[in-house]
Design a protein around this motif. Structure first.
Motif, short mmCIF file in Angstrom:
data_model
loop_
_atom_site.label_atom_id
_atom_site.label_comp_id
_atom_site.label_asym_id
_atom_site.label_seq_id
_atom_site.Cartn_x
_atom_site.Cartn_y
_atom_site.Cartn_z
N VAL A 36 32.30 16.06 -1.93
CA VAL A 36 33.56 16.88 -2.12
C VAL A 36 33.13 18.11 -2.70
O VAL A 36 32.53 18.32 -3.79
N VAL A 37 33.27 19.13 -2.03
CA VAL A 37 32.92 20.87 -2.58
C VAL A 37 34.12 21.45 -2.66
O VAL A 37 34.73 21.86 -1.92
N VAL A 38 34.42 21.55 -4.00
CA VAL A 38 35.88 22.31 -4.89
C VAL A 38 35.00 23.70 -4.57
O VAL A 38 34.24 23.99 -5.36
N ILE A 39 35.75 24.72 -4.25
CA ILE A 39 35.38 25.91 -4.04
C ILE A 39 36.48 27.00 -4.73
O ILE A 39 37.19 27.87 -4.15
N PRO A 40 36.36 27.16 -6.15
CA PRO A 40 37.63 28.18 -6.59
C PRO A 40 36.93 29.64 -6.39
O PRO A 40 35.74 29.65 -6.77
N ASN A 41 37.70 30.50 -5.96
CA ASN A 41 37.19 31.48 -5.68
C ASN A 41 38.28 32.83 -6.13
O ASN A 41 39.17 32.81 -5.81
N GLY A 42 37.78 33.48 -7.23
CA GLY A 42 38.83 34.44 -7.93
C GLY A 42 39.53 33.95 -8.59
O GLY A 42 40.60 34.64 -8.66
N CYS A 43 39.68 32.71 -8.99
CA CYS A 43 40.73 32.23 -9.78
C CYS A 43 41.04 32.70 -11.18
O CYS A 43 40.02 32.95 -11.79
N SER A 44 42.19 33.04 -11.52
CA SER A 44 42.68 33.39 -12.78
C SER A 44 43.23 32.16 -13.71
O SER A 44 43.66 32.79 -14.54
N ASP A 45 43.31 31.01 -12.99
CA ASP A 45 44.13 30.06 -13.72
C ASP A 45 43.02 28.89 -14.13
O ASP A 45 41.99 29.16 -14.28
N ASP A 46 43.32 27.56 -14.26
CA ASP A 46 42.28 26.72 -14.77
C ASP A 46 42.00 25.73 -13.53
O ASP A 46 41.32 24.71 -13.77
N THR A 47 42.04 26.40 -12.22
CA THR A 47 41.54 25.64 -11.07
C THR A 47 40.17 25.02 -11.08
O THR A 47 39.92 24.14 -11.21
N ALA A 48 39.15 26.06 -11.77
CA ALA A 48 37.79 25.69 -11.93
C ALA A 48 37.70 24.71 -13.09
O ALA A 48 37.02 23.84 -12.78
N ALA A 49 38.24 24.84 -13.99
CA ALA A 49 37.98 23.85 -15.06
C ALA A 49 38.63 22.58 -14.80
O ALA A 49 38.04 21.61 -15.01
N ILE A 50 39.62 22.33 -14.15
CA ILE A 50 40.28 21.06 -13.68
C ILE A 50 39.30 20.29 -12.81
O ILE A 50 38.83 19.18 -12.88
N ALA A 51 38.74 21.19 -11.85
CA ALA A 51 37.77 20.49 -10.75
C ALA A 51 36.45 20.18 -11.42
O ALA A 51 35.88 19.12 -11.10
N GLN A 52 36.17 21.05 -12.43
CA GLN A 52 34.69 20.51 -13.20
C GLN A 52 34.88 19.34 -14.07
O GLN A 52 33.90 18.46 -14.09
N ARG A 53 36.34 18.91 -14.40
CA ARG A 53 36.26 17.52 -15.02
C ARG A 53 36.13 16.54 -14.02
O ARG A 53 35.85 15.28 -14.55
N TYR A 54 36.68 16.55 -12.73
CA TYR A 54 36.61 15.65 -11.78
C TYR A 54 34.93 15.54 -11.30
O TYR A 54 34.38 14.48 -11.16
#
Length: 208
Positions: A36-54
């Motif tokens: 699974v490749v999660v691709i946060p692009n230009g996010c200003s919220d916690d999308t990337a941080a949540i994905a990193q926990r997974y």
């Protein structure tokens, strides 16, 4: 039974409220996902941080964080495809606000394997390049009801025809060889086209 390498690409722009549920739906498939490749692009919220926990808890999850891109979702998909999914047998592109049914990967793998076993004469419309999930809209109210009706009618027409006019961005599994062939023919960095607000529709036309 043979198995295919199945890679899911999950582009996300400010999807902190739903990215966890989308990832969990991919991780709890009856046929386990290979990557699974999660691709946060230009996010200003916690999308990337949540994905990193997974990603920290599951070896099959990686986070490919990108800045805000000129070509937005299509470019995010292309960069992730080139980095992680170019060698995939089946590449799933899914919107971050979508949830796949738990048996989606199992059904897709069986569908692609069955198509590969068919002869050219047995196929109705040539080799299977992609398979779009049947999708619906949750919620109550007139808008949700109208969207459910529209989605249902579109799926029913596709099943009757044997082909779909658009492989929806909400959730589509693509044949990896078809994507590689398309990129080779077009000479592009990835299969998703730029310069259009409906990259999923344009990709469908190119594959057909």
């Amino acid at each position: 039974m043979a198995s295919l390498r199945m890679v899911a690409l999950l582009p996300a722009f400010n999807e902190a409220g739903g990215i966890g549920a989308a990832i969990e739906a991919l991780l709890t498939q009856t046929r386990p996902v290979d990557l699974v490749v999660v691709i946060p692009n230009g996010c200003s919220d916690d999308t990337a941080a949540i994905a990193q926990r997974y990603a920290a808890a599951h070896d099959q999850v990686v986070v490919f964080e990108l800045p805000r891109l000129e070509n937005k979702k299509a470019e995010a998909l292309n960069r992730a495809w080139a980095e992680y999914a170019r060698d995939g047998d089946v590449v799933i592109a899914q919107d971050a606000d979508s949830r796949l049914a738990p048996d989606a990967f199992e059904r897709w793998e069986a569908e692609f394997l069955a198509d590969q076993a068919r002869t050219h004469r047995e196929r109705r419309h040539g080799a299977l390049a992609g398979s779009s999930a049947k999708f619906s809209m949750p919620g109550k109210g007139m808008l949700a009801s109208l969207q459910r009706s529209e989605f249902s009618n579109a799926v029913d027409r596709s099943l009757l025809r044997g082909w779909t006019p658009v492989s929806t961005g909400a959730g589509t599994a693509y044949d990896g060889a078809a994507l590689r062939a398309l990129v080779g023919e077009l000479g592009t960095e990835g299969p998703w086209p730029y310069g259009t607000p409906t990259e999923d529709y344009r990709l469908t036309l190119l594959l057909r």
